[in-house]
Motif scaffolding. Structure first.
Motif, PDB file in Angstrom:
ATOM      1  N   ALA A 125      45.044  52.094  36.318  1.00  0.00           N
ATOM      2  CA  ALA A 125      44.014  51.956  37.351  1.00  0.00           C
ATOM      3  C   ALA A 125      42.674  52.487  36.856  1.00  0.00           C
ATOM      4  O   ALA A 125      41.621  51.884  37.112  1.00  0.00           O
ATOM      5  N   ARG A 126      42.678  53.628  36.190  1.00  0.00           N
ATOM      6  CA  ARG A 126      41.429  54.204  35.676  1.00  0.00           C
ATOM      7  C   ARG A 126      40.751  53.226  34.691  1.00  0.00           C
ATOM      8  O   ARG A 126      39.549  53.004  34.755  1.00  0.00           O
ATOM      9  N   LEU A 127      41.519  52.670  33.771  1.00  0.00           N
ATOM     10  CA  LEU A 127      40.944  51.749  32.781  1.00  0.00           C
ATOM     11  C   LEU A 127      40.454  50.465  33.442  1.00  0.00           C
ATOM     12  O   LEU A 127      39.405  49.920  33.080  1.00  0.00           O
ATOM     13  N   ALA A 154      48.764  47.344  45.876  1.00  0.00           N
ATOM     14  CA  ALA A 154      49.591  47.482  47.079  1.00  0.00           C
ATOM     15  C   ALA A 154      49.578  48.917  47.602  1.00  0.00           C
ATOM     16  O   ALA A 154      49.473  49.158  48.814  1.00  0.00           O
ATOM     17  N   LYS A 155      49.663  49.896  46.715  1.00  0.00           N
ATOM     18  CA  LYS A 155      49.723  51.297  47.131  1.00  0.00           C
ATOM     19  C   LYS A 155      48.382  51.792  47.665  1.00  0.00           C
ATOM     20  O   LYS A 155      48.336  52.666  48.535  1.00  0.00           O
ATOM     21  N   LEU A 156      47.271  51.261  47.104  1.00  0.00           N
ATOM     22  CA  LEU A 156      45.954  51.714  47.557  1.00  0.00           C
ATOM     23  C   LEU A 156      45.393  50.852  48.678  1.00  0.00           C
ATOM     24  O   LEU A 156      44.329  51.171  49.222  1.00  0.00           O
ATOM     25  N   GLY A 157      46.061  49.766  49.002  1.00  0.00           N
ATOM     26  CA  GLY A 157      45.598  48.909  50.082  1.00  0.00           C
ATOM     27  C   GLY A 157      44.335  48.148  49.737  1.00  0.00           C
ATOM     28  O   GLY A 157      43.478  47.946  50.607  1.00  0.00           O
ATOM     29  N   ILE A 158      44.195  47.746  48.485  1.00  0.00           N
ATOM     30  CA  ILE A 158      43.026  46.978  48.051  1.00  0.00           C
ATOM     31  C   ILE A 158      43.513  45.662  47.454  1.00  0.00           C
ATOM     32  O   ILE A 158      44.721  45.452  47.274  1.00  0.00           O
ATOM     33  N   ALA A 159      42.537  44.794  47.143  1.00  0.00           N
ATOM     34  CA  ALA A 159      42.936  43.463  46.669  1.00  0.00           C
ATOM     35  C   ALA A 159      42.201  43.014  45.415  1.00  0.00           C
ATOM     36  O   ALA A 159      42.443  41.911  44.944  1.00  0.00           O
ATOM     37  N   SER A 160      41.291  43.838  44.857  1.00  0.00           N
ATOM     38  CA  SER A 160      40.518  43.361  43.717  1.00  0.00           C
ATOM     39  C   SER A 160      40.061  44.523  42.841  1.00  0.00           C
ATOM     40  O   SER A 160      40.092  45.691  43.261  1.00  0.00           O
ATOM     41  N   ARG A 161      39.618  44.182  41.626  1.00  0.00           N
ATOM     42  CA  ARG A 161      39.074  45.196  40.720  1.00  0.00           C
ATOM     43  C   ARG A 161      37.766  45.749  41.257  1.00  0.00           C
ATOM     44  O   ARG A 161      37.419  46.903  40.982  1.00  0.00           O
ATOM     45  N   THR A 162      37.024  44.941  42.005  1.00  0.00           N
ATOM     46  CA  THR A 162      35.769  45.422  42.574  1.00  0.00           C
ATOM     47  C   THR A 162      36.027  46.605  43.503  1.00  0.00           C
ATOM     48  O   THR A 162      35.341  47.632  43.464  1.00  0.00           O
ATOM     49  N   GLU A 163      37.064  46.475  44.339  1.00  0.00           N
ATOM     50  CA  GLU A 163      37.418  47.586  45.225  1.00  0.00           C
ATOM     51  C   GLU A 163      37.968  48.761  44.417  1.00  0.00           C
ATOM     52  O   GLU A 163      37.730  49.925  44.739  1.00  0.00           O
ATOM     53  N   LEU A 164      38.693  48.433  43.340  1.00  0.00           N
ATOM     54  CA  LEU A 164      39.261  49.491  42.504  1.00  0.00           C
ATOM     55  C   LEU A 164      38.157  50.358  41.907  1.00  0.00           C
ATOM     56  O   LEU A 164      38.317  51.573  41.770  1.00  0.00           O
ATOM     57  N   ALA A 165      37.012  49.733  41.571  1.00  0.00           N
ATOM     58  CA  ALA A 165      35.902  50.486  40.995  1.00  0.00           C
ATOM     59  C   ALA A 165      35.326  51.488  41.976  1.00  0.00           C
ATOM     60  O   ALA A 165      34.647  52.451  41.587  1.00  0.00           O
ATOM     61  N   GLY A 211      39.326  62.561  43.262  1.00  0.00           N
ATOM     62  CA  GLY A 211      39.586  63.151  44.580  1.00  0.00           C
ATOM     63  C   GLY A 211      40.979  62.817  45.061  1.00  0.00           C
ATOM     64  O   GLY A 211      41.961  62.987  44.352  1.00  0.00           O
ATOM     65  N   ASP A 212      41.034  62.258  46.294  1.00  0.00           N
ATOM     66  CA  ASP A 212      42.355  61.948  46.868  1.00  0.00           C
ATOM     67  C   ASP A 212      42.658  60.464  46.817  1.00  0.00           C
ATOM     68  O   ASP A 212      43.427  59.941  47.614  1.00  0.00           O
ATOM     69  N   LEU A 213      42.006  59.741  45.872  1.00  0.00           N
ATOM     70  CA  LEU A 213      42.220  58.315  45.672  1.00  0.00           C
ATOM     71  C   LEU A 213      41.813  57.498  46.893  1.00  0.00           C
ATOM     72  O   LEU A 213      42.387  56.453  47.171  1.00  0.00           O
ATOM     73  N   ARG A 214      40.780  57.993  47.588  1.00  0.00           N
ATOM     74  CA  ARG A 214      40.223  57.185  48.670  1.00  0.00           C
ATOM     75  C   ARG A 214      38.996  56.442  48.173  1.00  0.00           C
ATOM     76  O   ARG A 214      38.375  56.826  47.186  1.00  0.00           O
ATOM     77  N   LEU A 215      38.647  55.395  48.925  1.00  0.00           N
ATOM     78  CA  LEU A 215      37.439  54.654  48.571  1.00  0.00           C
ATOM     79  C   LEU A 215      36.222  55.545  48.732  1.00  0.00           C
ATOM     80  O   LEU A 215      36.088  56.274  49.720  1.00  0.00           O
TER      81      LEU A 215
END
Length: 919
Positions: A860-862, A892-903, A909-913
């Motif tokens: 996820a970090r990369l 699935a675990k973070l409740g996101i759907a794209s690399r844009t959201e992943l960024a 922190g606590d892996l929140r957006l």
């Protein structure tokens, strides 16, 4: 004089002259059929070059066999400038021009002409004009071709008029075809030449001439002068200059008195324009002052002091071809008798032209002339003389001997196809075994350089038994071993080796000393381990002692590299290259340069390697040496793979396989597969790399070859580790380790430790990395050293030892940057960037607060750093498919759907957006 219909050609010449004046020199071959207007365009160019030094020469049919005849004419106006050249160059040029007895070394001579012209160009631009280049002697043509390819940064323009730019000295130069005139321009030319001609005559001339300016110039005039006798000739379809125009010239000649016709025939047969020689030869033919006056008045001959020339070469051809054979014989005999006593070559050629059947005396004279040519490094001229001598030989054995000598001369001068044809002719005269003895086993050498290595091995093994000299037998046997190695045939290697061992040295003390060294080398090089082991000292001593031997005795470069004694070989090859340049032996020079390029690549001298490989490729293509050209492309593909030039690798390896696979040259096929695999590996495609690299050890595969499989083992293991497949990696690791123990080669010890580190885990891996970096002499293999530091740096980063990782990665990136290895430099820099991030927050125990495993978090970090799946896979040494699987879990675990959201995730922190930034 106005040129009709040549606007495009004139504009092109003007552009070249302007570029040359600005310092961008070049060469141009102006070509087309006889009489098409090439000379007129060259004259026009000379007229436009008012501010330039203009040097001119013209080839002649008779002087085509006289080495450096055209060069003499070209440089005579500036011969006083020879003193400005370095002494060796001046001596070579004086020898070629007949001003001294110095040997005209071909390579040094080319450099001398280049220096002379460049010196003139420093004062003002230089225009070199060579007309009728198809008749220029081979020695001059090769010298001027050398010049034309090397004046790109000089204010020099070389223009060449040629009937057909066939492969030869002018190959590779830009060319401009001069086509026939359009009908409208043709009519304008006829109107200018014959303004009173009626329309029917003009139409006939335009139709018959086919746009040829010389025909358009001559036909209307001849029609009037012959009272309509040419009318039947003018009614045909358009055609190139040929029999009809020759007949037109003959009509004019037949109107002259017999003595004048005789003088014209002598001039056509002499072909040099030596008025004094013609005067002596014509003394018994009734040639007097009135004869000279009529010949000049007729306009067919022009005189300038003691020099004569026909108004156009077509006139000379018409006069000579239109004369009966008996008259031509008599003309050549008269000219031979009138020559001075020291003119051996000219006399030989005139007597050969006069011969109408076998004549041993003339054949012997031609053979003597050929020997003089060889002393001047004029191999093509020597081959031509020996071939004609063979034609005149009354005994088949003598013909075969001379044809074999002609083949050797053609081979040494780079004309392999002519050498092959000459050998075949010789074999028809006196049998295969006899010609093998006479030519020194040339058929096997030709096959090794141009054909199938297995067939070459067969020829060489057979012929070493019949060549008269033991040294030559050893040379042939050594090449036979190399041919078998190239074919990947250990059985044939052993067969050839047994034949080499059986050679008796006789009374040759140098060979007696050298042969045991060669036997030891070939006995111990086998990678199977069946032969007795040898020490690197022995291998190095072998290579060092070959410095004064023929190139045929040198072992293949990959084997020398495998033994780790390439330093000595590089010195040997450089000595060989200098010797071959002096002797102008182009095929062998190309081979040596290709091998030098391989060694320079390994040592990290990539610019020098590229230059050597490019020169080898050019020379090999000039002489048609397919295998050497392919070896040169193989070296260029090594550089392209390391530089990340994937398309270039694909193009080069495709061309390599196109030659190597049908001919069974497995060494070259293996090299192509190896470089394809390396290109894919460096590009982050380890699975594709593995597919190509494993072919090298697949029994029966077209690329299976033990030497290259040994080298490729390093890349095979790395690719397997990156895709997460440990199956089969132990075998290549053990192979490299065993070779390292056997030879002590630096590259093998470095590779063995690195491979062991890649397949180990924990502290033992670091021990192996440190052992690799501690290998003595590792710096002599900078690319592999940098790859080791990169792998170690990646291991350290994954172990969270960021400071140590940065040190190794920075060192690797610096080496890659210096070499130009862009993909691996980028990989090292990406790893460096990762070491500079703050450490990820430690959690009490996996999984993370969001339920991510440690590997999912790394992925996820990369991905958040916008690395592609392929790049992430290369970083983490997993497959791209596994990366995709981990990312799907992360989304699935973070409740996101794209690399844009992943960024936008706060991984510290606590892996929140993270909240969106506000302006």
């Amino acid at each position: 004089m106005e040129l009709f219909g040549r606007r495009a050609e004139i504009a092109a010449l003007e552009r070249l002259l302007d570029r040359a004046a600005a310092g961008a020199g070049s060469g141009l071959v102006v070509w087309g059929e006889p009489g098409i207007g090439k000379t007129a365009l060259l004259d026009h160019a000379a007229g436009m070059a008012s501010g330039a030094t203009v040097l001119r020469c013209r080839g002649t049919r008779m002087e085509a066999g006289l080495a450096f005849a055209a060069l003499h004419e070209l440089l005579w106006p500036v011969v006083d400038r020879l003193d400005t050249l370095p002494a060796p160059q001046a001596a070579a040029l004086r020898g070629a021009l007949g001003l001294s007895s110095d040997t005209a070394n071909r390579f040094l001579l080319g450099a001398a002409v280049l220096s002379l012209i460049s010196g003139l160009a420093r004062e003002r631009p230089v225009l070199v004009v060579v007309d009728d280049a198809q008749w220029v002697d081979e020695a001059t043509a090769q010298c001027l071709g050398f010049l034309a390819r090397r004046v790109t940064t000089e204010p020099v323009l070389l223009l060449t008029g040629h009937e057909n730019p066939a492969p030869g000295p002018w190959e590779g130069l830009p060319s401009m075809e001069v086509a026939g005139l359009a009908d409208e321009d043709a009519r304008r030319l006829v109107d200018a030449v014959a303004p009173s001609a009626d329309r029917a005559l003009v139409d006939h001339a335009v139709r018959a001439a086919g746009g040829n300016p010389l025909a358009l110039h001559e036909l209307p005039t001849l029609e009037r002068e012959t009272d309509g006798a040419l009318a039947p000739l003018l009614s045909g379809e358009p055609m190139p200059v040929g029999p009809r125009l020759r007949q037109a010239f003959c009509t004019r000649v037949e109107a002259l008195k017999p003595a004048t016709r005789s003088l014209l025939l002598l001039a056509a047969a002499e072909d040099r324009g030596d008025r004094h020689l013609l005067h002596r030869a014509g003394a018994g033919w009734g040639v007097d002052s009135s004869t000279w006056e009529e010949a000049l008045r007729a306009g067919l001959l022009r005189a300038s002091g003691a020099r004569l020339e026909f108004r156009h070469p077509l006139v000379r051809a018409a006069v000579y071809d239109g004369a009966p054979f008996l008259d031509r014989q008599a003309a050549h005999r008269a000219l031979a008798a009138a020559l001075p006593a020291n003119a051996t070559e000219e006399r030989a050629w005139h007597l050969a032209a006069a011969a109408d059947g076998p004549d041993e005396d003339v054949a012997a004279l031609l053979e003597q002339a050929a020997e003089q040519c060889l002393r001047r490094s004029a191999g093509p001229t020597a081959a031509r003389a020996l071939r004609r001598a063979a034609e005149l030989s009354p005994v088949p054995a003598a013909a075969a001997r001379r044809l074999a000598g002609a083949a050797r001369a053609a081979w040494d001068s780079g004309d392999a196809e002519a050498a092959r044809q000459l050998l075949e002719e010789a074999e028809r005269c006196d049998g295969v075994e006899s010609v093998a003895r006479l030519s020194g086993g040339l058929r096997g050498i030709l096959e090794f350089a141009y054909g199938m290595p297995e067939r070459a091995q067969h020829y060489l093994v057979s012929d070493l038994a019949v060549v008269p000299k033991a040294r030559r037998a050893v040379e042939l046997g050594t090449v036979a071993v190399r041919a078998a190695w190239s074919a990947g045939r250990p059985d044939l290697q052993q067969q050839a080796l047994r034949r080499v061992r059986a050679v008796h040295t006789g009374a040759d003390p140098a060979l007696s000393e050298l042969l045991p060294v060669l036997r030891n080398w070939w006995s111990c090089y086998d990678q199977t381990g069946e032969a007795a082991p040898a020490t690197p000292d022995l291998a190095g001593d072998t290579v060092d002692r070959l410095g004064t031997a023929a190139w045929e005795l040198l072992p293949p470069v990959p084997l020398v590299q495998a033994w780790g004694v390439e330093g000595g070989l590089l010195d040997v090859l450089r000595v060989q290259a200098a010797q071959l340049r002096r002797r102008h032996e182009l095929p062998a020079l190309a081979l040596v340069l290709a091998q030098i390029a391989v060694l320079d690549t390994t040592a990290g001298r990539w610019s020098a390697a590229e230059a050597a490989a490019a020169e080898a490729l050019r020379l090999a293509e000039e002489v048609g040496a397919d295998h050497v050209a392919t070896q040169s492309r193989a070296c260029l593909s090594v550089l392209a793979a390391a530089r990340g030039e994937v398309r270039a690798v694909d193009e080069l390896t495709t061309r390599i396989l196109r030659v190597s696979v049908p001919r069974g040259v497995r060494a070259l096929s293996a090299s192509a597969y190896w470089q394809r695999g390396r290109a894919a590996l460096f590009d982050g495609r380890p699975q594709e790399a593995l597919h190509d690299l494993r072919c090298l050890v697949e029994p029966g595969h077209e690329a299976a070859h033990p030497t290259f499989a040994l080298f490729a083992a390093v890349d095979t293991v790395e690719a397997a580790v990156q895709v997460g497949s440990r199956d089969g990696v132990e075998l290549p690791v053990e192979m490299v380790e065993q070779w390292a123990r056997r030879t002590g080669a630096t590259w093998a010890r470095l590779a063995a430790h690195r491979l062991r580190a890649l397949v180990r885990s924990g502290p033992t891996a670091e021990d192996s990395f440190r052992a690799a970096l501690a290998v003595e002499g590792a710096g002599s293999h900078p690319f592999e050293l940098a790859r080791t530091r990169l792998a170690y740096g990646e291991w350290l980063r994954r172990a969270r030892r960021r400071a140590d990782a940065r040190l190794q990665l920075a060192g690797a990136a610096a080496i890659f940057d210096r070499l130009g290895a862009r993909p691996l430099r980028a990989r090292a820099e990406r790893e460096q960037a990762l070491t500079e991030r703050r450490a990820a927050p430690r959690v009490a125990a996996p999984p993370t607060a969001a339920g991510l495993t440690a590997q999912e978090l790394r992925v996820a970090r990369l991905a958040a750093d916008r690395l592609t799946n392929r790049e992430i896979a290369a970083q983490l040494l997993i497959s791209p498919r596994t990366v995709g699987h981990h990312l799907a879990n992360v989304y699935a675990k973070l409740g996101i759907a794209s690399r844009t959201e992943l960024a936008g995730i706060d991984f510290d922190g606590d892996l929140r957006l993270r909240p969106p930034e506000t302006g």
